[in-house]
Design a protein around this motif. Structure first.
Motif, PDB file in Angstrom:
ATOM      1  N   HIS A  48     -21.316 -13.682  35.214  1.00 30.06           N
ATOM      2  CA  HIS A  48     -21.717 -14.772  36.096  1.00 30.06           C
ATOM      3  C   HIS A  48     -23.224 -14.995  36.043  1.00 30.06           C
ATOM      4  N   PHE A  49     -23.604 -16.262  35.975  1.00 26.35           N
ATOM      5  CA  PHE A  49     -25.009 -16.662  36.041  1.00 26.35           C
ATOM      6  C   PHE A  49     -25.170 -17.643  37.191  1.00 26.35           C
ATOM      7  N   ASN A  50     -26.216 -17.480  37.986  1.00 24.89           N
ATOM      8  CA  ASN A  50     -26.445 -18.329  39.155  1.00 24.89           C
ATOM      9  C   ASN A  50     -27.829 -18.948  39.108  1.00 24.89           C
ATOM     10  N   ASN A  51     -28.043 -19.922  39.999  1.00 23.15           N
ATOM     11  CA  ASN A  51     -29.365 -20.552  40.177  1.00 23.15           C
ATOM     12  C   ASN A  51     -29.882 -21.170  38.885  1.00 23.15           C
ATOM     13  N   LEU A  52     -29.040 -21.967  38.238  1.00 24.20           N
ATOM     14  CA  LEU A  52     -29.438 -22.618  36.991  1.00 24.20           C
ATOM     15  C   LEU A  52     -29.775 -24.081  37.248  1.00 24.20           C
ATOM     16  N   PRO A  53     -30.972 -24.531  36.906  1.00 25.81           N
ATOM     17  CA  PRO A  53     -31.281 -25.962  37.010  1.00 25.81           C
ATOM     18  C   PRO A  53     -30.570 -26.743  35.913  1.00 25.81           C
ATOM     19  N   ALA A  54     -30.549 -28.056  36.048  1.00 30.48           N
ATOM     20  CA  ALA A  54     -29.875 -28.896  35.061  1.00 30.48           C
ATOM     21  C   ALA A  54     -30.535 -28.745  33.702  1.00 30.48           C
ATOM     22  N   GLY A  55     -29.719 -28.814  32.640  1.00 29.73           N
ATOM     23  CA  GLY A  55     -30.241 -28.690  31.290  1.00 29.73           C
ATOM     24  C   GLY A  55     -29.238 -28.082  30.350  1.00 29.73           C
ATOM     25  N   LYS A  56     -29.654 -27.942  29.099  1.00 26.44           N
ATOM     26  CA  LYS A  56     -28.808 -27.325  28.089  1.00 26.44           C
ATOM     27  C   LYS A  56     -29.148 -25.847  27.962  1.00 26.44           C
ATOM     28  N   TYR A  57     -28.125 -25.039  27.743  1.00 24.51           N
ATOM     29  CA  TYR A  57     -28.300 -23.593  27.633  1.00 24.51           C
ATOM     30  C   TYR A  57     -27.526 -23.062  26.440  1.00 24.51           C
ATOM     31  N   LYS A  58     -27.979 -21.911  25.993  1.00 23.54           N
ATOM     32  CA  LYS A  58     -27.270 -21.216  24.924  1.00 23.54           C
ATOM     33  C   LYS A  58     -26.834 -19.855  25.440  1.00 23.54           C
ATOM     34  N   ILE A  59     -25.517 -19.577  25.284  1.00 21.64           N
ATOM     35  CA  ILE A  59     -24.964 -18.274  25.639  1.00 21.64           C
ATOM     36  C   ILE A  59     -24.944 -17.443  24.364  1.00 21.64           C
ATOM     37  N   GLU A  60     -25.496 -16.248  24.414  1.00 19.92           N
ATOM     38  CA  GLU A  60     -25.613 -15.424  23.221  1.00 19.92           C
ATOM     39  C   GLU A  60     -25.068 -14.028  23.468  1.00 19.92           C
ATOM     40  N   SER A  61     -24.503 -13.455  22.424  1.00 17.30           N
ATOM     41  CA  SER A  61     -24.048 -12.066  22.449  1.00 17.30           C
ATOM     42  C   SER A  61     -24.327 -11.468  21.087  1.00 17.30           C
ATOM     43  N   GLY A 121     -22.451 -13.618  18.344  1.00 22.18           N
ATOM     44  CA  GLY A 121     -22.612 -15.049  18.141  1.00 22.18           C
ATOM     45  C   GLY A 121     -23.155 -15.745  19.370  1.00 22.18           C
ATOM     46  N   ALA A 122     -23.042 -17.085  19.363  1.00 21.14           N
ATOM     47  CA  ALA A 122     -23.606 -17.885  20.438  1.00 21.14           C
ATOM     48  C   ALA A 122     -22.797 -19.147  20.640  1.00 21.14           C
ATOM     49  N   MET A 123     -22.972 -19.806  21.781  1.00 18.45           N
ATOM     50  CA  MET A 123     -22.389 -21.113  22.057  1.00 18.45           C
ATOM     51  C   MET A 123     -23.336 -21.856  22.991  1.00 18.45           C
ATOM     52  N   GLU A 124     -23.232 -23.190  23.006  1.00 20.10           N
ATOM     53  CA  GLU A 124     -24.090 -24.007  23.839  1.00 20.10           C
ATOM     54  C   GLU A 124     -23.288 -24.666  24.940  1.00 20.10           C
ATOM     55  N   ILE A 125     -23.887 -24.776  26.143  1.00 18.42           N
ATOM     56  CA  ILE A 125     -23.261 -25.440  27.292  1.00 18.42           C
ATOM     57  C   ILE A 125     -24.328 -26.262  27.986  1.00 18.42           C
ATOM     58  N   ALA A 126     -23.898 -27.101  28.946  1.00 22.00           N
ATOM     59  CA  ALA A 126     -24.837 -27.931  29.686  1.00 22.00           C
ATOM     60  C   ALA A 126     -24.547 -27.816  31.174  1.00 22.00           C
ATOM     61  N   ARG A 127     -25.596 -27.892  31.969  1.00 21.31           N
ATOM     62  CA  ARG A 127     -25.495 -27.954  33.429  1.00 21.31           C
ATOM     63  C   ARG A 127     -26.067 -29.300  33.863  1.00 21.31           C
ATOM     64  N   PRO A 128     -25.360 -30.100  34.724  1.00 20.63           N
ATOM     65  CA  PRO A 128     -24.061 -29.816  35.322  1.00 20.63           C
ATOM     66  C   PRO A 128     -22.949 -29.878  34.286  1.00 20.63           C
ATOM     67  N   GLY A 129     -21.873 -29.211  34.604  1.00 18.00           N
ATOM     68  CA  GLY A 129     -20.727 -29.125  33.710  1.00 18.00           C
ATOM     69  C   GLY A 129     -19.667 -28.278  34.357  1.00 18.00           C
ATOM     70  N   PRO A 130     -18.652 -27.874  33.594  1.00 18.23           N
ATOM     71  CA  PRO A 130     -17.590 -27.034  34.152  1.00 18.23           C
ATOM     72  C   PRO A 130     -18.164 -25.757  34.761  1.00 18.23           C
ATOM     73  N   GLY A 188     -34.079 -26.467  24.065  1.00 16.14           N
ATOM     74  CA  GLY A 188     -34.803 -27.733  24.030  1.00 16.14           C
ATOM     75  C   GLY A 188     -35.831 -27.903  25.123  1.00 16.14           C
ATOM     76  N   GLY A 189     -36.132 -26.902  25.878  1.00 16.21           N
ATOM     77  CA  GLY A 189     -37.139 -27.000  26.922  1.00 16.21           C
ATOM     78  C   GLY A 189     -38.318 -26.103  26.612  1.00 16.21           C
ATOM     79  N   ARG A 190     -39.231 -26.009  27.551  1.00 13.77           N
ATOM     80  CA  ARG A 190     -40.404 -25.161  27.387  1.00 13.77           C
ATOM     81  C   ARG A 190     -40.213 -23.843  28.127  1.00 13.77           C
TER      82      ARG A 190
END
Length: 729
Positions: A609-622, A625-634, A591-593
């Protein structure tokens, strides 16, 4: 088809220090000049001072004074430093090599070199003592023991460059900067010195040549050869050796077979340079116009044949013309077989400007182009004016071309006419496609840059007017002391949506790659007044950036200011149960540019492990398949596969064919030709079926509305100007 066509007075203390240094035997005679006769006549620059010879009692007093001065000299306390670098020097069989000299040099010694300006005597002595003290602190030597080990002791904090040397061997290793506590190993490879005579066609020797030694099945070894000493060093073995002269591309030698025995001095090798048959020439334009980026094509053909331009470009050998100093541009084709050739000249990818026929017969043939004219259809005349409507200096010009979703950019070939106007070539091959849009980006010294566009090659003149200049001072709150400051990048752009990913190479632009100073402030400009956005981006990988925040700002003439906070960054651990260590998992924004994704490998604990992520929604892919997560979050999530039931439309180029399908950025495709999909397999099947049709009817959710749109599905399956990605509504 085409047809070929001074000084200073030295104080007593200064002289005393000078004599101390001389008695220490450190060799500063080169700094101070010579002493002649019984007196002390110093010859140094414009300094001239004579004193009578000292008596024995006076000399004894001076000696006592020298001892006191010697005791007063600063001596580095090397023993107080405990840093060490250790390592081993091994031979080809893994055994240790004794007697190797290993040296560590602190990197900062290189930064203390001074311009070689002739100093006065006192300053020369002080400089020498300072440099001597610096060497004692920054250079440490050691010699390997019988088993090949060494220890460099008495090191300070800092980065060292470690090297090793031993006569008769090439030492490989070191290379990168090393800090105390690390280990640096070397391997010693025997080398033999070969005496080589490189002879020019007239029997003389060049000052310098390039030697290439090829050993069967191994990489080619290249060595610089100089008239003195006239030798090169290579490992023992049998080689095919050839030479060439860099400062004269027409000369090279035939290959000579050479055997280099271990432990023996090989016979002297004589290499004769000869001419390289080919074609060379000069490029000059008519009417004093001067352009770079000239490409030449040469194609062999038989008498009676008439090769067309396309054949010449497709099958011909290509060369480029270069300008050295103020002389005309020159080009060269080398090692051409004898025969008849047609040579064509063009500006970059543009059409041919001229062609000549030339015959190569065992020598270098000359083919000059001295009257090239550029057709009006290949360029546009650009006038660049400041707020006062007067011409303003231009630093750089870039050109571009868009057509059907594709985007091409070029360096921008241009020249200046006598009246100050700029003659700018169209980007790419003029007329190669119709309906496209050309762009010219002008970067000035006072007002930043501005881009103008035009359609077709019939445009003859453009006027680019800049408004008043503005500067921006930004205070970055929280920057000082932040552990993330090295990963945050600031970019000032005009107020338009980003159409392309961040181009690292463009960070040198006046409005890109802004640097924060020691006070936590950055400055941008000058740029043209107007509406801008300050982007704060985060380097999430080696070359991947995620947008953290954006700050709109209106820049008015003169100085402007802005305060922005440092973005908060987060870490994420993904538990990938059911995956194998080493499997690849990707992370990208939703959902971003952002156009980038960051890759990670699953470790032995089944985590990535992924580091240095700004706030926002992300998609984890392999791959499964895929899944969506949000930062901040668990801080840790379990990889649960996403079950897509829609396709998210992303449009990156509003002028592309993708954008002209009727779809808009952010649309959700929920039905394809009557088929509603609820899983990844169903989605894949629906897309496969659509691929076989010219037109498909799609049900699209746009905000609160649902629309039926007929589109060419093939355009949705490309990356030209947009994309579709599986998601959930």
């Amino acid at each position: 088809m085409f047809r070929p066509s001074s000084g200073c007075v030295v104080s007593a203390m200064g002289r005393l220090v000078f004599l101390v240094v001389v008695l220490l035997g450190v060799g500063v005679g080169y700094l101070l000049g010579t002493m002649q006769g019984s007196g002390n006549t110093l010859r140094r620059g414009d300094t001239r001072r004579e004193t009578p010879a000292a008596s024995k009692s006076e000399q004894s007093q001076q000696d006592s004074g020298l001892a006191a001065a010697l005791a007063a000299l600063p001596v580095p306390d090397v023993a107080a430093r405990t840093g060490r670098i250790t390592g081993t020097v091994s031979g080809a069989r893994g055994d240790g090599v004794a007697g190797v000299t290993v040296r560590a040099v602190l990197r900062r010694i290189e930064a203390n070199r001074r311009d070689r300006v002739e100093p006065g005597l006192e300053e020369a002595v002080r400089t020498f003592v300072r440099q001597r003290s610096l060497r004692l602190q920054t250079t440490v030597d050691a010699t390997t023991s019988a088993n090949g080990t060494y220890v460099l002791r008495g090191l300070t904090d800092g980065a060292y460059r470690v090297t090793a040397s031993l006569s008769g061997f090439e030492l490989r290793g070191g290379g990168t900067l090393t800090r105390a506590g690390m280990t640096v190993d070397f391997t010693a490879h025997p080398v033999v010195e070969i005496a080589i005579d490189v002879l020019l066609p007239d029997g003389s020797r060049p000052a310098r040549a390039w030697i290439k030694c090829k050993r069967g099945g191994q990489d080619e070894i290249t060595r610089d050869w100089y008239r003195q000493p006239g030798t090169v060093r290579v490992p023992p073995g049998s080689y095919v050796v050839a030479a060439s002269v860099r400062d004269g591309d027409e000369l090279k030698s035939d290959a000579v077979e050479v055997t280099v025995p271990l432990g023996k001095t090989p016979e002297r090798v004589v290499i004769h340079l000869r001419g390289r048959p080919g074609i060379r020439g000069t490029i000059m334009f008519a009417d004093g116009v001067d352009f770079s980026g000239i490409s030449l094509y040469a194609l062999s053909f038989q008498a009676g044949q008439q090769p067309d331009e396309e054949l010449l470009r497709k099958n011909g050998t290509q060369a480029w013309a270069f300008k050295r100093g103020t002389v005309a541009m020159t080009y060269a084709f080398q090692d051409l077989p004898d025969g008849r050739y047609v040579v064509g000249a063009a500006l970059g990818e543009g059409p041919l400007l001229g062609a000549r026929v030339v015959v190569v017969a065992g020598r270098v043939a000359t083919c000059d182009f001295r009257d090239l004219k550029i057709p009006p259809s290949q360029y546009v005349v650009v006038s660049v004016l400041g707020p006062d409507d007067k011409p303003t200096p231009v630093k750089e010009i870039e050109t571009s071309y868009r057509v059907d979703g594709s985007y091409t950019s070029g360096g921008g070939s241009w020249t200046r006419r006598d009246n100050g106007a700029l003659l700018v070539l169209h980007c790419g091959r003029s007329g190669a496609a119709s309906g496209g849009t050309y762009g010219v980006k002008i970067t000035t010294e006072k007002y930043g840059h501005k881009e103008v566009t035009y359609r077709g090659t019939k445009a003859r003149e453009l006027t680019v007017r800049f408004r008043s200049a503005a500067t921006l001072q930004v205070t970055v709150r929280g920057y000082l002391g932040s552990e993330h400051k090295s990963r945050v990048v600031f970019a000032l752009e005009r107020k338009t949506d980003r159409k392309r990913p961040i181009d690292i190479a463009s960070m040198a632009d006046p409005e890109r790659g802004l640097k924060v100073d020691a006070n936590g402030m950055l400055r941008a400009g000058p740029v043209e007044e107007g509406e801008y956005v300050l982007f704060v981006d985060v380097r999430a990988g080696d070359y991947q950036f995620f947008e953290a925040t954006r700050h709109p700002v209106t820049l008015r003439p003169g100085k402007n200011s802005l305060i922005v906070p440092m973005p908060r960054l987060y870490a994420l651990a993904v538990v990938a149960t059911g995956f194998d260590p080493g499997d690849l998992v990707s992370l990208r924004r939703v959902g971003g540019r952002d156009w980038y994704m960051v890759n990670g490998r699953i470790d032995k604990d089944r985590k990535v492990h992924f580091n240095n992520l700004p706030a926002g929604k992300y998609k984890i892919e392999s791959k499964v398949g895929a899944m969506e997560i949000a930062r901040p979050g668990p801080a840790e999530v379990v990889f649960a596969l996403l079950k897509p039931n829609a396709l998210l439309v992303r449009i990156t180029d509003t002028e592309s064919s993708f954008a002209r399908t009727g779809l808009r950025d952010g649309d959700l495709i929920v039905v394809i030709d009557g088929t509603e999909f609820k899983s990844a397999p169903e989605l894949a099947a629906a897309m496969a079926a659509a691929r076989l049709k010219d037109e498909v009817v799609m049900s699209v959710v746009r905000g609160s509305r649902r629309l039926e749109i007929t589109v060419d599905a093939k355009k949705l399956l490309t990356d030209d100007g947009g994309s579709v990605e599986p998601t959930r509504r």
